[in-house]
Enzyme design. Structure first.
Site, PDB file in Angstrom:
ATOM      1  N   PRO A 115      38.612 147.404 107.164  1.00  0.00           N
ATOM      2  CA  PRO A 115      39.059 148.126 108.366  1.00  0.00           C
ATOM      3  C   PRO A 115      40.577 148.289 108.409  1.00  0.00           C
ATOM      4  O   PRO A 115      41.324 147.367 108.065  1.00  0.00           O
ATOM      5  CB  PRO A 115      38.563 147.237 109.511  1.00  0.00           C
ATOM      6  CG  PRO A 115      37.344 146.558 108.946  1.00  0.00           C
ATOM      7  CD  PRO A 115      37.674 146.307 107.497  1.00  0.00           C
ATOM      8  N   ASP A 121      50.857 137.991 104.746  1.00  0.00           N
ATOM      9  CA  ASP A 121      49.462 137.863 104.321  1.00  0.00           C
ATOM     10  C   ASP A 121      49.231 138.261 102.869  1.00  0.00           C
ATOM     11  O   ASP A 121      48.142 138.048 102.331  1.00  0.00           O
ATOM     12  CB  ASP A 121      48.552 138.733 105.203  1.00  0.00           C
ATOM     13  CG  ASP A 121      48.376 138.176 106.603  1.00  0.00           C
ATOM     14  OD1 ASP A 121      48.729 137.011 106.834  1.00  0.00           O
ATOM     15  OD2 ASP A 121      47.876 138.921 107.471  1.00  0.00           O
ATOM     16  N   LYS A 131      40.355 139.387 104.699  1.00  0.00           N
ATOM     17  CA  LYS A 131      40.399 137.976 105.082  1.00  0.00           C
ATOM     18  C   LYS A 131      39.999 137.826 106.541  1.00  0.00           C
ATOM     19  O   LYS A 131      40.088 138.758 107.358  1.00  0.00           O
ATOM     20  CB  LYS A 131      41.788 137.375 104.851  1.00  0.00           C
ATOM     21  CG  LYS A 131      42.938 138.032 105.625  1.00  0.00           C
ATOM     22  CD  LYS A 131      43.110 137.575 107.070  1.00  0.00           C
ATOM     23  CE  LYS A 131      44.266 138.269 107.782  1.00  0.00           C
ATOM     24  NZ  LYS A 131      44.276 138.050 109.244  1.00  0.00           N
ATOM     25  N   ALA A 141      46.149 143.556 101.439  1.00  0.00           N
ATOM     26  CA  ALA A 141      45.271 143.591 100.269  1.00  0.00           C
ATOM     27  C   ALA A 141      45.683 144.705  99.321  1.00  0.00           C
ATOM     28  O   ALA A 141      45.747 144.514  98.095  1.00  0.00           O
ATOM     29  CB  ALA A 141      43.818 143.773 100.707  1.00  0.00           C
TER      30      ALA A 141
END
Length: 303
Positions: free
Chosen positions: A100, A142, A15, A110
């Site tokens: 990264p 997140d 993101k 994620a």
């Protein structure tokens, strides 16, 4: 409910925060946010396969920096999901890194969302979407967006999501040497704003309109990140990276989330290649990545 005997692979996006408005520290240590998330086409893949016990392996750039114990969000996702259903987290999780590491692009988040969906599918649990999002919020601020993808406004500490409209945009990301600790960046934000009146975070109407219209020039004028000053204070060299990208023709540049990855909004694919090449030649970053947005959230890949 029927468990799978073969592995399940889930692809999950990175993101960028096109707006990150940060409020003052709350009593619980978190900050209220107005966090406009945009998923981009850099993906990790998390594969869940049956195993006797919970294990994690990882490959890809900077895989040696990824923890393989129970502190990994992928492992925690499997544990929490299994506990909710009263089963053992007997699974091997393999993470193929492409996002990264410790770069402000939610790579760990994620992986948590990817593992959650992969395990739910592997174990045949059919957990309701709302329950999966609850687990995501428990894992981290997140993580819910990593599951959902696309574009969304995150409020609270970022975990309360409202989908927003987004046209297509082109990006270049410059990967820095080493990571930045998100808690450290927030602490520096608190230090820098200690004597200031920190306003309540609100989404920018101009930014949301630019995002929805797909107008890159308008979006460039509206990009903001309240953590950027803190990230630059901790890593002053990032200013040189930002300058190199804008000097090469990027429409706008900002630190991605808490950094240290820097994000460059560009007009089109040709501009992306030009800016990436200039950044690579500048010596101000370790690597560059080209991506588009919006990208889908966590997705089970065909087996």
């Amino acid at each position: 409910m029927s468990a799978r005997t073969t592995g399940v692979t889930v692809r999950v996006p990175a993101k960028v925060n096109v707006q990150l408005a940060v409020g003052a520290a709350r009593p619980d240590g978190f900050h209220d946010l107005a966090n406009v998330f945009l998923a981009v086409s850099l993906f990790d893949e998390v594969t869940a396969t049956p195993a006797d016990t919970l294990t994690v392996t990882c490959e890809g750039p900077d895989a040696d920096q990824v923890p393989l114990d129970r502190t990994n969000l992928a492992a925690r996702a499997a544990e929490i999901l299994a506990a909710r259903h009263g089963i053992e987290p007997a699974v091997h999780l393999h993470i193929a890194k492409n996002i990264p590491v410790a770069g402000g692009m939610a790579g760990g988040s994620a992986d948590g969302a990817g593992a959650l969906l992969a395990c739910d599918t592997l174990w045949g649990l059919d957990t309701p979407r709302a329950a999966l999002l609850d687990i995501c919020a428990e894992l981290g601020s997140d993580v819910p967006f990593s599951l959902v993808g696309g574009a969304a406004l995150g409020t609270g500490r970022g975990e309360l999501l409202t989908p927003v409209a987004a046209g297509a945009f082109h990006w270049v990301f410059a990967v820095a040497d080493g990571g930045l600790s998100t808690p450290a960046v927030f602490r520096e934000f608190d230090r820098l704003t200690a004597e200031a009146e920190v306003p309540e975070p609100e989404a920018s109407p101009a930014l949301l309109a630019a995002l929805a219209s797909g107008d890159a020039q308008a979006l460039a004028a509206a990009l903001t990140n309240d953590l950027q000053a803190a990230a630059l204070s901790l890593r002053p060299s990032l200013a040189d990276t930002l300058s190199a990208g804008t000097g090469a023709g990027a429409l706008a540049a900002l630190v991605s989330g808490s950094g240290p990855t820097t994000a460059f909004l560009v007009a089109d694919q040709e501009s992306a290649a030009k800016v990436a090449a200039a950044l690579d030649a500048s010596g101000t970053c370790r690597a560059t990545r080209v991506a588009t947005s919006p990208a889908p959230g966590a997705t089970v890949l065909p087996s």
